[in-house]
Design a protein around this motif. Sequence first.
Motif, PDB file in Angstrom:
ATOM      1  N   SER A 300     -63.317  14.652 -23.372  1.00  0.00           N
ATOM      2  CA  SER A 300     -63.171  16.048 -22.939  1.00  0.00           C
ATOM      3  C   SER A 300     -64.407  16.516 -22.175  1.00  0.00           C
ATOM      4  CB  SER A 300     -62.921  16.943 -24.152  1.00  0.00           C
ATOM      5  OG  SER A 300     -64.039  16.957 -25.020  1.00  0.00           O
ATOM      6  N   THR A 301     -65.585  16.048 -22.565  1.00  0.00           N
ATOM      7  CA  THR A 301     -66.800  16.423 -21.843  1.00  0.00           C
ATOM      8  C   THR A 301     -66.786  15.878 -20.425  1.00  0.00           C
ATOM      9  OG1 THR A 301     -68.069  16.430 -23.903  1.00  0.00           O
ATOM     10  CG2 THR A 301     -69.315  16.268 -21.859  1.00  0.00           C
ATOM     11  N   PHE A 302     -66.348  14.636 -20.268  1.00  0.00           N
ATOM     12  CA  PHE A 302     -66.293  14.034 -18.939  1.00  0.00           C
ATOM     13  C   PHE A 302     -65.375  14.844 -18.019  1.00  0.00           C
ATOM     14  CE2 PHE A 302     -64.549  10.952 -15.876  1.00  0.00           C
ATOM     15  CZ  PHE A 302     -65.735  10.489 -15.317  1.00  0.00           C
ATOM     16  N   LYS A 303     -64.290  15.360 -18.571  1.00  0.00           N
ATOM     17  CA  LYS A 303     -63.361  16.156 -17.753  1.00  0.00           C
ATOM     18  C   LYS A 303     -63.827  17.594 -17.593  1.00  0.00           C
ATOM     19  CE  LYS A 303     -59.884  15.036 -20.365  1.00  0.00           C
ATOM     20  NZ  LYS A 303     -58.507  14.918 -20.917  1.00  0.00           N
ATOM     21  N   ASP A 304     -64.535  18.124 -18.598  1.00  0.00           N
ATOM     22  CA  ASP A 304     -64.981  19.518 -18.531  1.00  0.00           C
ATOM     23  C   ASP A 304     -66.087  19.747 -17.512  1.00  0.00           C
ATOM     24  OD1 ASP A 304     -63.153  20.329 -20.391  1.00  0.00           O
ATOM     25  OD2 ASP A 304     -64.551  20.344 -22.088  1.00  0.00           O
ATOM     26  N   THR A 305     -66.654  18.675 -16.975  1.00  0.00           N
ATOM     27  CA  THR A 305     -67.675  18.864 -15.941  1.00  0.00           C
ATOM     28  C   THR A 305     -67.111  19.585 -14.719  1.00  0.00           C
ATOM     29  OG1 THR A 305     -67.207  16.642 -15.077  1.00  0.00           O
ATOM     30  CG2 THR A 305     -69.010  16.848 -16.658  1.00  0.00           C
ATOM     31  N   SER A 306     -65.794  19.581 -14.571  1.00  0.00           N
ATOM     32  CA  SER A 306     -65.180  20.279 -13.436  1.00  0.00           C
ATOM     33  C   SER A 306     -65.413  21.784 -13.503  1.00  0.00           C
ATOM     34  CB  SER A 306     -63.677  19.990 -13.387  1.00  0.00           C
ATOM     35  OG  SER A 306     -63.044  20.414 -14.579  1.00  0.00           O
ATOM     36  N   LEU A 307     -65.798  22.317 -14.677  1.00  0.00           N
ATOM     37  CA  LEU A 307     -66.022  23.753 -14.818  1.00  0.00           C
ATOM     38  C   LEU A 307     -67.294  24.226 -14.118  1.00  0.00           C
ATOM     39  CD1 LEU A 307     -65.054  24.192 -18.586  1.00  0.00           C
ATOM     40  CD2 LEU A 307     -63.667  24.764 -16.585  1.00  0.00           C
ATOM     41  N   VAL A 308     -68.166  23.298 -13.731  1.00  0.00           N
ATOM     42  CA  VAL A 308     -69.414  23.720 -13.095  1.00  0.00           C
ATOM     43  C   VAL A 308     -69.180  24.299 -11.713  1.00  0.00           C
ATOM     44  CG1 VAL A 308     -70.804  22.064 -14.395  1.00  0.00           C
ATOM     45  CG2 VAL A 308     -69.861  21.400 -12.175  1.00  0.00           C
ATOM     46  N   ILE A 309     -67.969  24.223 -11.227  1.00  0.00           N
ATOM     47  CA  ILE A 309     -67.685  24.805  -9.911  1.00  0.00           C
ATOM     48  C   ILE A 309     -67.870  26.315  -9.922  1.00  0.00           C
ATOM     49  CG2 ILE A 309     -65.207  25.137 -10.307  1.00  0.00           C
ATOM     50  CD1 ILE A 309     -64.756  24.242  -7.404  1.00  0.00           C
ATOM     51  N   ILE A 310     -67.747  26.929 -11.109  1.00  0.00           N
ATOM     52  CA  ILE A 310     -67.898  28.393 -11.191  1.00  0.00           C
ATOM     53  C   ILE A 310     -69.346  28.823 -10.986  1.00  0.00           C
ATOM     54  CG2 ILE A 310     -65.952  28.540 -12.791  1.00  0.00           C
ATOM     55  CD1 ILE A 310     -67.975  29.140 -14.995  1.00  0.00           C
ATOM     56  N   ILE A 311     -70.290  27.897 -11.081  1.00  0.00           N
ATOM     57  CA  ILE A 311     -71.690  28.247 -10.841  1.00  0.00           C
ATOM     58  C   ILE A 311     -72.209  27.603  -9.558  1.00  0.00           C
ATOM     59  CG2 ILE A 311     -72.162  28.612 -13.287  1.00  0.00           C
ATOM     60  CD1 ILE A 311     -73.499  25.879 -13.375  1.00  0.00           C
ATOM     61  N   GLY A 312     -71.299  27.143  -8.722  1.00  0.00           N
ATOM     62  CA  GLY A 312     -71.691  26.638  -7.412  1.00  0.00           C
ATOM     63  C   GLY A 312     -72.065  25.182  -7.360  1.00  0.00           C
TER      64      GLY A 312
END
Length: 368
Positions: A300-312
């Motif tokens: 889940s951590t490997f996939k959750d890295t996609s959330l960093v798009i919200i901080i540019g």
Amino acid sequence: MAGHVDTASSTAVERPPALSLGPIGWARANLFNTWYNAILTVLIGWAIISVVPPLFRWAIVNAAGFDATSPQCRQAAGACWAFVNEKMRFILFGTFPYAEQWRPLLATAIIVATLAAAANRRFWKPWFVAVSLGALALFGVLMWGGVLGLTYVENSLWGGLPLTLILSVIGLSVAFPFSILLALGRRSNMPAIKAICVAYIELIRGVPLVSLLFMASVMLPLFLPTGVNIDKLLRALVAFILFEAAYMAEAIRGGLQAMPKGQYEAADALGLTYWQAMRKIILPQALAISIPPLVNTFISTFKDTSLVIIIGLYDLLGTAKAALSDPAWRGFYREAYLFIGVIYWCFCYSMSRYSRWLEQDLNRGHKR
């Protein structure tokens, strides 16, 4: 003579029916052994027949080649693999300088090779920690540059697969020992330590990762003194470490609670101190029990890295979305998501298969 006939007749009777042997016998025993399994087999077979041929025609027969142009792709009735060919380097490495993209490629290969070596139990030695730190240092040298004649590249230009790997690998590597301390603290007999660990775990697990990333990116700079600025990538990395440590701590606590009381009593009988008992007896067994939930957290951590798009920051998914914004190649989202989906699947499936092998190797399976 009569006795001989009787023996042959008996042998013929004892021979299993032909329908219970070979592929037919296997299908009857595994696919059609009950009425509901037979229905499920028929439905799955119908779904495969309905999906696979059209998918094959779209992906292979009617697809535009890797050297096709955008207008040719739009006229084709199938996939446009020319989009993947055109945007592959951007999806994999983001806005890293084009002429220097051999550096993130080599850095990614070093990280993957180090992870593959770490999966081998023969390398579970103290010296391998130094090797891993050296690999991370070499990764930083290749990505940042500024030494050994390499051009300096700001981490704001990093993206794609290297960013996904560095967030997940460093985040999990630092969060794992932190989570062990949290799990031990939550089971501590010292009220103050236990209260702090419980408060931290419940607070972090009670909020989504997006909120932590938002706080790290937007709110934290407001509390810093004037002129003090913390790198955006570092802030995102700290948010991942704090978040994943709380979840892994609960998984490890479950392993600790599953330990029989006799293990603790045996450690006391041997005269071991608390930390000796944990290091030599309790933790090795508890961590082996906790492998399934821990690997679930890793995936889940490997996939959750996609959330960093919200901080540019643009990880693998972020660069794929950015590639689709090119007007000349807009609309080929199926090819983009299929391409990165295969990459995600390869990493996640490898982690899943390795966890199953490790469970069996440590004899911690729950087979009855």
